[in-house]
Design a protein around this motif. Structure first.
Motif, PDB file in Angstrom:
ATOM      1  N   PHE A 162      -8.812 -22.024 -15.399  1.00  0.00           N
ATOM      2  CA  PHE A 162      -8.818 -23.449 -15.697  1.00  0.00           C
ATOM      3  C   PHE A 162      -7.881 -24.106 -14.693  1.00  0.00           C
ATOM      4  CE2 PHE A 162      -9.844 -21.086 -19.470  1.00  0.00           C
ATOM      5  CZ  PHE A 162     -10.909 -21.782 -20.041  1.00  0.00           C
ATOM      6  N   GLN A 163      -8.443 -24.861 -13.777  1.00  0.00           N
ATOM      7  CA  GLN A 163      -7.703 -25.370 -12.635  1.00  0.00           C
ATOM      8  C   GLN A 163      -7.636 -26.892 -12.685  1.00  0.00           C
ATOM      9  OE1 GLN A 163      -9.323 -21.763  -9.671  1.00  0.00           O
ATOM     10  NE2 GLN A 163     -10.073 -23.847  -9.407  1.00  0.00           N
ATOM     11  N   GLY A 164      -6.485 -27.425 -12.325  1.00  0.00           N
ATOM     12  CA  GLY A 164      -6.356 -28.868 -12.210  1.00  0.00           C
ATOM     13  C   GLY A 164      -6.343 -29.597 -13.541  1.00  0.00           C
ATOM     14  N   ILE A 165      -5.658 -29.040 -14.533  1.00  0.00           N
ATOM     15  CA  ILE A 165      -5.562 -29.701 -15.838  1.00  0.00           C
ATOM     16  C   ILE A 165      -4.431 -30.740 -15.776  1.00  0.00           C
ATOM     17  CG2 ILE A 165      -5.104 -29.383 -18.295  1.00  0.00           C
ATOM     18  CD1 ILE A 165      -6.043 -26.483 -17.995  1.00  0.00           C
ATOM     19  N   PRO A 166      -4.716 -32.003 -16.038  1.00  0.00           N
ATOM     20  CA  PRO A 166      -3.631 -32.993 -16.050  1.00  0.00           C
ATOM     21  C   PRO A 166      -2.767 -32.813 -17.293  1.00  0.00           C
ATOM     22  CG  PRO A 166      -5.701 -34.021 -16.698  1.00  0.00           C
ATOM     23  CD  PRO A 166      -6.033 -32.605 -16.311  1.00  0.00           C
ATOM     24  N   CYS A 207      -0.351 -36.147  -9.102  1.00  0.00           N
ATOM     25  CA  CYS A 207      -0.394 -34.707  -8.792  1.00  0.00           C
ATOM     26  C   CYS A 207       0.080 -33.831  -9.940  1.00  0.00           C
ATOM     27  CB  CYS A 207       0.451 -34.423  -7.557  1.00  0.00           C
ATOM     28  SG  CYS A 207       2.218 -34.784  -7.773  1.00  0.00           S
ATOM     29  N   LEU A 208       0.226 -34.388 -11.139  1.00  0.00           N
ATOM     30  CA  LEU A 208       0.784 -33.608 -12.238  1.00  0.00           C
ATOM     31  C   LEU A 208      -0.319 -32.805 -12.931  1.00  0.00           C
ATOM     32  CD1 LEU A 208       3.507 -36.006 -13.649  1.00  0.00           C
ATOM     33  CD2 LEU A 208       3.616 -34.330 -11.787  1.00  0.00           C
ATOM     34  N   PHE A 209      -0.624 -31.666 -12.311  1.00  0.00           N
ATOM     35  CA  PHE A 209      -1.675 -30.769 -12.773  1.00  0.00           C
ATOM     36  C   PHE A 209      -1.099 -29.367 -12.951  1.00  0.00           C
ATOM     37  CE2 PHE A 209      -3.713 -33.970 -10.061  1.00  0.00           C
ATOM     38  CZ  PHE A 209      -4.648 -34.505 -10.939  1.00  0.00           C
ATOM     39  N   LEU A 210      -1.669 -28.630 -13.885  1.00  0.00           N
ATOM     40  CA  LEU A 210      -1.335 -27.217 -14.036  1.00  0.00           C
ATOM     41  C   LEU A 210      -2.614 -26.396 -14.060  1.00  0.00           C
ATOM     42  CD1 LEU A 210      -2.001 -26.393 -17.228  1.00  0.00           C
ATOM     43  CD2 LEU A 210       0.181 -27.531 -17.641  1.00  0.00           C
ATOM     44  N   ASN A 211      -2.449 -25.097 -13.902  1.00  0.00           N
ATOM     45  CA  ASN A 211      -3.575 -24.168 -13.820  1.00  0.00           C
ATOM     46  C   ASN A 211      -3.328 -22.991 -14.749  1.00  0.00           C
ATOM     47  OD1 ASN A 211      -4.413 -25.671 -11.296  1.00  0.00           O
ATOM     48  ND2 ASN A 211      -2.510 -24.731 -10.578  1.00  0.00           N
ATOM     49  N   ILE A 212      -4.394 -22.467 -15.331  1.00  0.00           N
ATOM     50  CA  ILE A 212      -4.284 -21.378 -16.303  1.00  0.00           C
ATOM     51  C   ILE A 212      -5.275 -20.274 -15.950  1.00  0.00           C
ATOM     52  CG2 ILE A 212      -4.538 -20.724 -18.742  1.00  0.00           C
ATOM     53  CD1 ILE A 212      -3.910 -23.651 -19.465  1.00  0.00           C
ATOM     54  N   TRP A 213      -4.784 -19.046 -15.968  1.00  0.00           N
ATOM     55  CA  TRP A 213      -5.637 -17.857 -15.868  1.00  0.00           C
ATOM     56  C   TRP A 213      -5.438 -17.049 -17.145  1.00  0.00           C
ATOM     57  CZ3 TRP A 213      -2.984 -20.061 -11.930  1.00  0.00           C
ATOM     58  CH2 TRP A 213      -3.629 -20.277 -10.707  1.00  0.00           C
ATOM     59  N   VAL A 264       0.326 -19.389 -16.064  1.00  0.00           N
ATOM     60  CA  VAL A 264       0.287 -20.839 -15.841  1.00  0.00           C
ATOM     61  C   VAL A 264       1.067 -21.135 -14.576  1.00  0.00           C
ATOM     62  CG1 VAL A 264       0.842 -23.115 -16.766  1.00  0.00           C
ATOM     63  CG2 VAL A 264       0.214 -21.258 -18.330  1.00  0.00           C
ATOM     64  N   THR A 265       0.493 -21.922 -13.684  1.00  0.00           N
ATOM     65  CA  THR A 265       1.240 -22.448 -12.539  1.00  0.00           C
ATOM     66  C   THR A 265       1.180 -23.967 -12.610  1.00  0.00           C
ATOM     67  OG1 THR A 265      -0.635 -22.554 -10.982  1.00  0.00           O
ATOM     68  CG2 THR A 265       0.549 -20.457 -11.146  1.00  0.00           C
ATOM     69  N   THR A 266       2.205 -24.613 -12.098  1.00  0.00           N
ATOM     70  CA  THR A 266       2.266 -26.065 -12.238  1.00  0.00           C
ATOM     71  C   THR A 266       2.728 -26.740 -10.964  1.00  0.00           C
ATOM     72  OG1 THR A 266       3.120 -27.854 -13.638  1.00  0.00           O
ATOM     73  CG2 THR A 266       4.657 -26.092 -13.080  1.00  0.00           C
ATOM     74  N   ASN A 267       2.292 -27.965 -10.778  1.00  0.00           N
ATOM     75  CA  ASN A 267       2.849 -28.843  -9.755  1.00  0.00           C
ATOM     76  C   ASN A 267       4.026 -29.609 -10.348  1.00  0.00           C
ATOM     77  OD1 ASN A 267       0.743 -28.061  -8.097  1.00  0.00           O
ATOM     78  ND2 ASN A 267      -0.331 -30.018  -8.186  1.00  0.00           N
ATOM     79  N   TYR A 268       4.865 -30.124  -9.494  1.00  0.00           N
ATOM     80  CA  TYR A 268       5.907 -31.065  -9.899  1.00  0.00           C
ATOM     81  C   TYR A 268       6.247 -31.920  -8.681  1.00  0.00           C
ATOM     82  CZ  TYR A 268       8.959 -27.423  -7.834  1.00  0.00           C
ATOM     83  OH  TYR A 268       9.543 -26.497  -7.008  1.00  0.00           O
ATOM     84  N   ARG A 269       6.688 -33.147  -8.922  1.00  0.00           N
ATOM     85  CA  ARG A 269       6.964 -34.051  -7.808  1.00  0.00           C
ATOM     86  C   ARG A 269       8.084 -33.512  -6.920  1.00  0.00           C
ATOM     87  NH1 ARG A 269       7.490 -39.493 -11.207  1.00  0.00           N
ATOM     88  NH2 ARG A 269       7.819 -37.917 -12.853  1.00  0.00           N
TER      89      ARG A 269
END
Length: 669
Positions: A162-166, A207-213, A264-269
């Motif tokens: 699951f990629q690009g979850i806001p 850009c506040l998105f996270l990804n789940i495997w 889970v990986t995440t973006n942050y500003r």
């Protein structure tokens, strides 16, 4: 026939408790990147008759596994025995296979790999093929529902993705994140934008998105607590000025499939957009840290729908990601939202490393960072300095000569100027692991331009007194005097920027009973990432005629980021195995990290390894001593794990050198 039927129905009851409405992706992942499709994966679906199981497989775009042959014949026992190990199936449980029934009897395989037959009308779990490899084919997609959200990802050979979850609304510049209120239907089949960062034209402030495997999706029913997986929440590094959760080095598929965890990986500003602080009473900095907290809160609320256990979240990060973990360990906003923490190559101490663990006040940030930014943007004399900065293009801001890249003690997200290891403030009472690369500092110094020792030390922020200390001798075994000097400064930088204060962190954590357990390591094998290979080729195994891919038995610097391919199992297919140990060491490393996430103990359970069929890891781990935690009893003995081939326990390193630098074991009190 009646006892047989009753026994089968009894097994079905057990299976229903585990599988009804759920899908588990089963894959024997040996991490061999040179043969990524050597091991097939299958989908385990809930109990049904043979006919209804065929329909369930068909709804996923698949069919019942036609036969247990080829590589699957070797993989099927560990795949199914692991279900027994977890208590999700009884030993001998049968599973439907083969879409072609024979009269009233249909083909099965049991947890021991035996092929048999049973009445087609009996309810049994089933094994479907898995050919998922497309983000756009609807039958390969998987939709998860959580608290009104409908999130659609997809599956590949290793996991559900699951990629690009806001996880928050698009943030207004220099405001703290707010909970996501957008569309309830989320397309999570592609990564979201990375955050704006220096040196790149790509990126967005949205850009506040996270990804789940994940290897397991519970489906429409609430999953029993016992079926939920440990969660590993990754925070990327990059000096707080660069990086993204979508970096392929951090692809969670290998960890999810081999370690049976949710990643889970995440973006942050980043940079000035994520860390600007002004003395205006409202722009208090740490926006990037607040983003991490918001992502962690989102995970706590929703991860059970993805098969993850919110009570077993391990936050982990490397470099600035480790600095983030350290900040979260004292953050009132984060404490209580995670159960364990791993700091990989946390920077602390001298020179460049200082600000990652010793935080500026807002007043200091204003003077040292914000004032130069205001001057460079002609906003110093503006009536509203913040409004003036908001009018400046984001890409311009992150590429100014001075940028904001510092965690600050803002009193809200980060209360104190350093982690209060001396009991003067609250620290998350969690399981903790901390470690560094043997030569971490070699990545943060330049090659000296001449043989002037004092000049070389000053250039990297090390005390010139090192030059007169017998504790830091200049070796005389390199090709040139300048290389010898580099060897000495690399040692000083590793001690002064990484090793000493990370050892002191473990020591104080134990002395003050701050953590539930503490585990310390030094990584003494590395494979440098091509995207970060400073002072090349010093951080690379030397190449010669007999070792065209690099001689790992020769001396070379084990540098910053050199553990990432091993921990994530993400060595690109374009890079070779340098010797017979690269792949097994990768397997052991991942098994160690994921064991810590599952059990809060980095020693993989031999029964787990046996059930999974991880014979290489089992054999290698059996040949080396177990990893002991740091305790009050062994802190002056052998509390440090040296991760190499084979691994061993040893004493804290360079203690005399650390004392000389002013970073003794009791530095934090």
């Amino acid at each position: 026939m009646l006892p047989f039927l009753l026994a089968a129905l009894s097994l079905a009851v057990v299976a229903n408790a585990r599988y009804d409405g759920a899908i588990t992706l089963l894959h024997y992942n040996d991490l061999d990147v040179q043969n990524p499709f050597a091991h097939p994966s299958v989908l385990l679906v809930g109990s049904g008759t043979h006919s209804s199981s065929q329909s369930a497989c068909a709804s996923l775009g698949e069919s019942l596994v036609p036969s247990v042959s080829g590589q699957l014949a070797q993989d099927i026992v560990p795949l199914l025995q692991y279900q027994v190990f977890q208590g999700h199936a009884l030993n001998g449980q049968q599973f439907w296979i083969n879409p072609s029934p024979s009269s009233l009897l249909c083909e099965t395989v049991d947890t021991n790999g035996h092929i048999g037959q049973d009445l087609c009308l009996l309810p049994l779990p089933a094994l479907c093929t898995n050919s998922g490899n497309s983000t756009t084919v609807s039958t390969f997609q998987t939709t998860v529902s959580s608290q009104g959200l409908s999130i659609t990802g997809f599956r590949d050979n290793r996991s559900f993705r699951f990629q690009g979850i806001p996880f928050a609304d698009p943030p207004a510049r220099w405001t703290y994140p707010t909970a996501y209120t957008g569309s309830k239907t989320i397309d999570a089949t592609k990564f979201g934008s990375q955050c704006i960062q220096s040196g790149q034209t790509a990126g967005s402030e949205d850009c506040l998105f996270l990804n789940i495997w994940t290897p397991f999706v519970p489906g429409s029913t609430t999953a029993p607590k016992a079926t939920l997986k440990a969660v590993m929440f990754w925070i990327h590094g990059g000096a707080f000025t660069g990086g993204t959760g979508a970096d392929p080095t951090f692809d969670g598929g290998p960890m999810a499939s081999r370690g049976d965890v949710v990643i889970v990986t995440t973006n942050y500003r980043l940079s000035t957009l994520g860390f600007l602080a002004l003395d205006d009473g409202k722009t208090n900095g740490n926006f990037g840290i607040a983003d991490q907290v918001a992502a962690l809160e989102w995970v706590n609320q929703h991860i059970a729908a993805f098969g993850g256990d919110p009570d077993r979240i391990t936050i982990f990060g490397q470099s600035a990601g480790a600095g983030s973990v350290r900040a979260l360990l004292q953050s009132p906003k984060a404490i209580g939202n995670f159960a364990a923490a791993i700091q990989m190559s946390n920077l602390a101490g001298l020179g460049y490393a200082m600000t990652y663990s010793q935080y500026y006040t807002i007043a200091q940030e204003q003077s040292l960072v914000a004032d130069p930014i205001l001057a460079a943007t002609n906003c110093s004399t503006a009536t509203d300095r913040l409004a003036c900065l908001k009018a400046v293009d984001g890409h311009t801001l992150v590429n100014l000569p001075t940028v904001a890249r510092f965690v600050v003690a803002d009193g809200t997200f980060v209360p104190q100027t350093q982690l209060p290891l001396n009991q003067t403030g609250k620290v998350a009472n969690v399981h903790a692991m901390i470690g560094w690369m043997r030569d971490d500092g070699a990545a943060f110094i330049g090659t000296p331009t001449n043989d002037n020792v004092a000049q070389a030390l000053e250039a990297i922020g090390l005390p010139t007194s090192i030059a007169n200390s017998s504790l830091f001798p200049i070796p005389s075994n390199a090709a040139t005097a300048i290389d010898d000097l580099f060897n000495m400064t690399a040692r000083g930088a590793t001690d002064g920027m990484f090793r000493c204060l990370d050892q002191a962190t473990a020591f104080s954590g134990i002395q003050h009973n701050l953590f539930k357990s503490v585990w310390a390591y030094e990584f003494n094998r590395s494979y440098q990432t091509p995207g970060f290979d400073p002072n090349a080729p010093k951080c690379d195994a030397p190449v010669d005629a007999a070792h065209p891919a690099g001689n790992t038995d020769a001396e070379y610097f084990k540098c910053h980021s050199g553990e990432l391919f091993y921990v994530f199992g993400s060595l690109p297919t374009s890079l070779p195995y340098r010797d017979a140990n690269d792949l097994p060491f990768m397997q052991v490393s991942m098994d160690t990290w994921t064991s810590f996430a599952r059990t809060f103990n980095p020693n993989p359970d031999p029964a787990f390894l046996k059930a999974r069929g991880f014979t290489t890891s089992a054999a290698r781990l059996a040949q080396q001593p177990k990893w002991d935690p740091v305790t009050k009893l062994n802190v002056n003995g052998t509390p440090l794990r040296i991760l190499e081939v084979p691994s061993k326990m040893d004493g804290f390193r360079e203690q005399a050198q650390c004392d000389f630098l002013g970073f003794s074991l009791n530095h934090f009190g």
